[in-house]
Design an enzyme around this catalytic site. Structure first.
Site, mmCIF file in Angstrom:
data_model
loop_
_atom_site.group_PDB
_atom_site.id
_atom_site.type_symbol
_atom_site.label_atom_id
_atom_site.label_comp_id
_atom_site.label_asym_id
_atom_site.label_seq_id
_atom_site.Cartn_x
_atom_site.Cartn_y
_atom_site.Cartn_z
ATOM 1 C CE LYS A 1 -4.020 -1.756 2.553
ATOM 2 N NZ LYS A 1 -5.007 -1.536 1.491
ATOM 3 N NE ARG B 1 -10.980 -9.756 -2.002
ATOM 4 C CZ ARG B 1 -11.320 -8.875 -2.931
ATOM 5 N NH1 ARG B 1 -11.683 -9.294 -4.133
ATOM 6 N NH2 ARG B 1 -11.297 -7.588 -2.674
#
Ligand code: BES
Ligand code: MN
Ligand code: ZN
Length: 533
Positions: free
Chosen positions: A316, A390
């Protein structure tokens, strides 16, 4: 003469001392002894502040209209309350608040007047706002005992019990502060003792409501504490220890699966996320058996517990990355809901499952293009290591099949795309089951912790197709929060399932940075409605 190079003294490995552990904020106290209470006294004319009460919060309406409690306060202050309303035309409007010192009587309480607009249009939303304002004023006065009468203003669609619950929850929320990581605890002073006003006939309802509100407020407090703790303290192991402490306090069943056990179960998707961290991943299972029939199908809540999300190799950007300590807010919220449910002794079976890991880049980290086998047997091409939530959730969602759940709700700070879609107002609600979706939607409305339903059409599943595995872990830029939910849907065919994306609602950024405690109120309402009375 050649000097032997001096052998450098073996340096002790530096041990960065972590800040002290979080001490929970003491919650405000409530007491409800109508007529004999230390703070409130029930008289023939209604409840009034007792001797020794420092502050009394009462409602006033638009155009100088006084609530019943304000009328009694007006008598007590020899007209100062009505005068204050006359002098300040804004007082009475929603959002207004004024402190009136009772100069008429020595040792009398200070009155906090809060505006509620029009009595016949009163809503739980304006009541919550007024309660928050009253608490802000109370804080400034630093009292020991507070008489609180706003809960007597019951909105048309509400009851004494529900109003008391909302007020008690809001008071508990208002007195939250996080100072566990500061050398000096500026908020060390214990919050005041609050007593909600009631009459003899509403005593039982107000008591029950206050207990509910207090339990939910305390659950939110745990959720906020865990969220606000930094990543170097709140690790997967810290979450496991927190679950064990909850189990001890409330006599819950607890199991923490380590790397070895998860490997034996085939949870290679979950394990792939944690493998580059020195903090080992875990799967936490907490069980509360409140139903009369211990075999009754449980409600299962699954919370994303990424204790820090760097993005992994798909790193990120640096700006604002500190906020990724909040990537375990799903986990924190299901633990907080468990605390509230156990505290309320709800008559249902509830299981909380937390897959937890730290998403780090390193030489042994997952790379874009890697393929892993999930516990379900389905294979996943990891096209982006930053779509890690996920990857841990899918194995947890397969794991919970063994409980034959009545319903499974997962809660996750899953996608930035959900913030683009819904901002910071509504949680994203996804479910192929209309009944479950409506149940959660309504719970959010009632608890003032709202969600908005999002689609799960078959067409979106197209975006997750992979040339090399059964699915990819990302679906490209369009509808990012939907394709994330579609990914999870592929693991939830065995039961009734809903997914809550709390990326936009779990914490506040900016000056008031901090965990919000959401969606504990929604989930608590949901399990309360599911519980047998
Ligand atoms: N934890 C983030 C989602 C997130 C981002 C929550 C910002 C709150 C604020 C999640 O793991 C993530 O990184 N998601 C990616 C998915 C993408 C790679 C498909 C995202 O949202 O950018
Ligand atoms: Mn991520
Ligand atoms: Zn994440």
């Amino acid at each position: 003469m050649t000097a032997t190079p001096a052998t450098p003294k073996a340096k002790k490995p530096s041990s960065p001392r972590a800040a002290k552990k979080a001490a929970p904020t003491p919650p405000p106290m409530f007491s409800f002894k109508a007529g004999t209470g230390a703070v409130a006294k029930v008289t023939a004319g209604g409840p009034v502040p007792a001797k020794g009460c420092d502050v009394a919060a009462v409602a006033v309406y638009k155009n100088g209209e006084l609530s019943a409690a304000a009328k009694r306060a007006d008598i007590d202050t020899e007209g100062l309350v009505a005068n204050a309303c006359k002098a300040d035309k804004n007082l009475g409007n929603s959002g207004s608040c004024r402190v009136v010192f009772n100069t008429a009587k020595a040792g009398a309480p200070v009155y906090v007047l809060v505006g509620l607009d029009e009595a016949d249009k009163l809503s739980i939303k304006s009541l919550r706002k007024a309660t928050g304002l009253a608490c802000d004023a109370v804080k400034g006065l630093k009292p020991a005992k507070v008489f609180f009468a706003l809960n007597q203003e019951v909105p048309k669609k509400s009851t004494d019990k529900e109003t008391a619950a909302l007020c008690a929850r809001t008071i508990t929320e208002s007195f939250y502060s996080f100072s566990a990581c500061k050398k000096q605890d500026d908020d060390a002073a214990a919050p005041p003792a609050f007593e909600l006003a009631c009459t003899k006939s509403t005593l039982a309802a107000v008591e029950k409501g206050a207990a509910i509100g207090h339990a939910i407020g305390n659950g939110m407090q745990l959720t906020k504490d865990l969220g606000n703790l930094p990543g170097n303290i709140c690790t997967p192991n810290y979450l496991a220890e927190t679950a064990k402490a909850l189990a001890k306090q409330y006599k819950l069943g607890v199991e923490v699966l380590d790397h070895k056990k998860m490997e034996a179960l085939g949870m290679f998707s979950l394990l792939s996320v944690g493998k580059a961290s020195s903090e080992p991943p875990k799967l936490i299972v907490l069980k509360y058996n409140g139903a009369k029939d211990s075999k009754e199908a449980p409600v299962v809540l699954v919370g994303k517990g990424i204790t820090f999300d760097t993005g992994g190799i798909s790193l990120k950007p640096g700006e604002g990355m500190d906020e990724m300590k909040y990537d375990m807010c799903g986990a924190a919220s299901v633990l907080g809901t468990m605390k509230a449910a156990a505290e309320m002794k709800l008559a249902l079976n509830l299981i909380v499952v937390v897959p937890t890991a730290e998403n780090m880049p390193a030489g042994n980290a997952s790379k874009p293009g890697d393929v892993v086998v999930s516990m379900s047997g389905q294979t996943i091409e990891i096209l982006n290591t930053d779509a890690e939530g996920r990857l841990i959730l899918c194995d947890a969602l397969t794991y919970v099949e063994r409980f034959n759940p009545a319903a499974v709700v997962d809660v996750a700070t899953l996608t930035g795309a959900c913030i683009v879609a819904l901002g910071h107002v509504n949680t994203g609600l996804f479910s192929p089951d209309d009944d479950l979706a409506n149940e959660l939607f309504n719970a959010g409305q009632n608890a003032l912790d709202t969600a908005w339903r999002m689609p799960l059409d078959e067409e979106y599943h197209e975006q997750l197709k992979s040339n090399f595995a059964d699915m990819a872990n990302i679906g490209g830029p369009p509808a990012g929060s939907v394709t994330a939910a579609c990914f999870l849907q592929k693991y939830t065919k065995a039961y009734s399932w809903a997914h809550l994306d709390i990326a936009g609602t779990a914490w506040h950024s900016g000056k008031a940075k901090g965990a919000s405690g959401r969606p504990v109120p929604m989930l608590a309402e949901f399990v309360m409605k599911r519980a047998k009375a």
